[in-house]
Design a protein around this motif. Structure first.
Motif, PDB file in Angstrom:
ATOM      1  N   LYS A  22       3.023  -8.110  -0.785  1.00 34.57           N
ATOM      2  CA  LYS A  22       2.233  -7.527   0.296  1.00 34.57           C
ATOM      3  C   LYS A  22       2.677  -6.088   0.597  1.00 34.57           C
ATOM      4  N   GLU A  64      -9.502  -7.138  -8.110  1.00 35.65           N
ATOM      5  CA  GLU A  64      -8.900  -8.266  -7.385  1.00 35.65           C
ATOM      6  C   GLU A  64      -7.780  -7.801  -6.470  1.00 35.65           C
ATOM      7  N   GLN A  99      -7.529  -7.973  -2.362  1.00 35.90           N
ATOM      8  CA  GLN A  99      -6.386  -8.533  -1.643  1.00 35.90           C
ATOM      9  C   GLN A  99      -5.948  -7.600  -0.523  1.00 35.90           C
ATOM     10  N   LYS A 131      -8.618  -7.662   2.273  1.00 37.79           N
ATOM     11  CA  LYS A 131      -8.674  -8.958   2.963  1.00 37.79           C
ATOM     12  C   LYS A 131      -7.445  -9.174   3.846  1.00 37.79           C
ATOM     13  N   GLU A 132      -6.270  -8.787   3.345  1.00 40.00           N
ATOM     14  CA  GLU A 132      -5.022  -9.029   4.064  1.00 40.00           C
ATOM     15  C   GLU A 132      -4.584  -7.818   4.893  1.00 40.00           C
TER      16      GLU A 132
END
Length: 333
Positions: free
Chosen positions: A48, A71, A75, A78-79
């Motif tokens: 992250k 992708e 991520q 989205k996060e």
């Protein structure tokens, strides 16, 4: 070692930071192949971390893996990892590289409707929105082209003044729906008026797009039915690699400069004649490439002497040398 002991193992202090620093240095020097595994190791330690994810995206884009880059961008969005609008711009650039203009347009339009864009990002995002919209409109025109219109397009293509202009046209196919250009491509591959190099570039473009379409291609008086998707899965050819391997074995230590010349001649020959192969006699074509390499270096080569083990005749060698020289004459455009 027990599971309990394994769970107690920790990474070396500052390992993640060192990996990121080294990977970033490689990336700044355009060494993306070297940077990628370092970013991947860092990602295993922290999945992250924005700098790590951004480095992975850039490396995958530069190495042609835009699908993986997409992708990773999804991520981050989205996060909510890192700056949202910077990530959004990166995501849209990846979608454009993939040719997903409609997805990019819909995504960005939704963001604009729901949020007031920050002034520092607004201009760039509106430009991307307009670009996606224009590409969508171009694709719509292409999808609506009739067979007659594609034939007219081919006439315009062959009327271009030089091969470089034709190559630019062929490269632009990547921004279009290639499967909708079937009639145009059929004409290009079958016409004797189109330079073999242009045909090769067009065929490899179709292969890269993994289009499952059969085409009849003609070169140097030969015709062959090929499937672009199947070709993508079967190249490179073992025969071609074996010739290069024998040249390397013969010249690597004896004459490295001549080896470089020989390999370049062989690769040019394969590129221009693709998807046709000159045969399957490895020793014959190794000897022929070696002979032409000597000639190009101003040295003499006795083409009348056949291989001692009788794997080919002097006449076959002369014929192969002639073919190589003829291709060399048209290889520089």
């Amino acid at each position: 070692m027990s599971n309990e002991q394994q769970n107690k193992i920790v990474a070396f202090p500052l390992l993640k930071e060192r990996l990121v620093e080294k990977a970033t240095d490689h990336m700044q020097h355009k060494q993306f192949q070297e940077a990628l595994p370092l970013f991947e190791q860092a990602y295993e330690l922290d999945n992250k971390h924005h700098e790590i994810l951004l480095g992975l995206v850039i490396c995958h884009v530069e190495l042609g893996d835009a699908g993986i880059a997409k992708e990773l961008c999804e991520q981050m969005l989205k996060e909510d990892i890192g700056d949202y609008y910077h990530n959004l711009q990166m995501y849209l650039m990846v979608l454009i590289q993939l040719g997903h203009y409609h997805e990019g347009y819909v995504t960005l339009q939704a963001v604009i409707q729901e949020h007031k864009l920050p002034s520092e990002h607004a201009e760039q995002l509106y430009q991307l929105l307009e670009f996606c919209k224009n590409r969508m409109n171009q694709e719509q025109v292409i999808e609506e082209q009739t067979e007659e219109e594609q034939l007219e397009q081919f006439k315009s293509f062959t009327a271009l003044d030089n091969i470089q202009d034709q190559l630019e046209w062929v490269h632009s196919l990547k921004t279009k729906r290639i499967e909708k250009q079937r009639v145009f491509l059929e004409q290009l591959f079958s016409s004797e008026a189109v330079h073999p190099i242009v045909k090769t570039v067009a065929l490899k473009t179709v292969m890269e797009e993994e289009v499952d379409i059969d085409f009849m291609i003609t070169k140097f008086g030969e015709a062959k039915k090929v499937n672009a998707l199947q070709l993508q899965r079967t190249t490179p050819y073992l025969f071609a690699e074996q010739v290069e391997a024998q040249l390397t074995e013969k010249l690597e230590h004896e004459n490295p400069t001549l080896l470089q010349v020989a390999v370049e001649i062989w690769q040019r020959h394969l590129f221009i004649t693709f998807p046709f192969l000159p045969g399957d006699n490895v020793k014959l074509w190794t000897a022929a490439v070696y002979a032409v390499s000597l000639m190009m270096q101003g040295e003499e080569s006795d083409a009348a002497v056949a291989e001692e083990d009788g794997s080919f005749s002097a006449a076959e060698l002369r014929k192969a040398i002639k073919e190589l020289k003829e291709i060399e004459e048209i290889s520089f455009i």
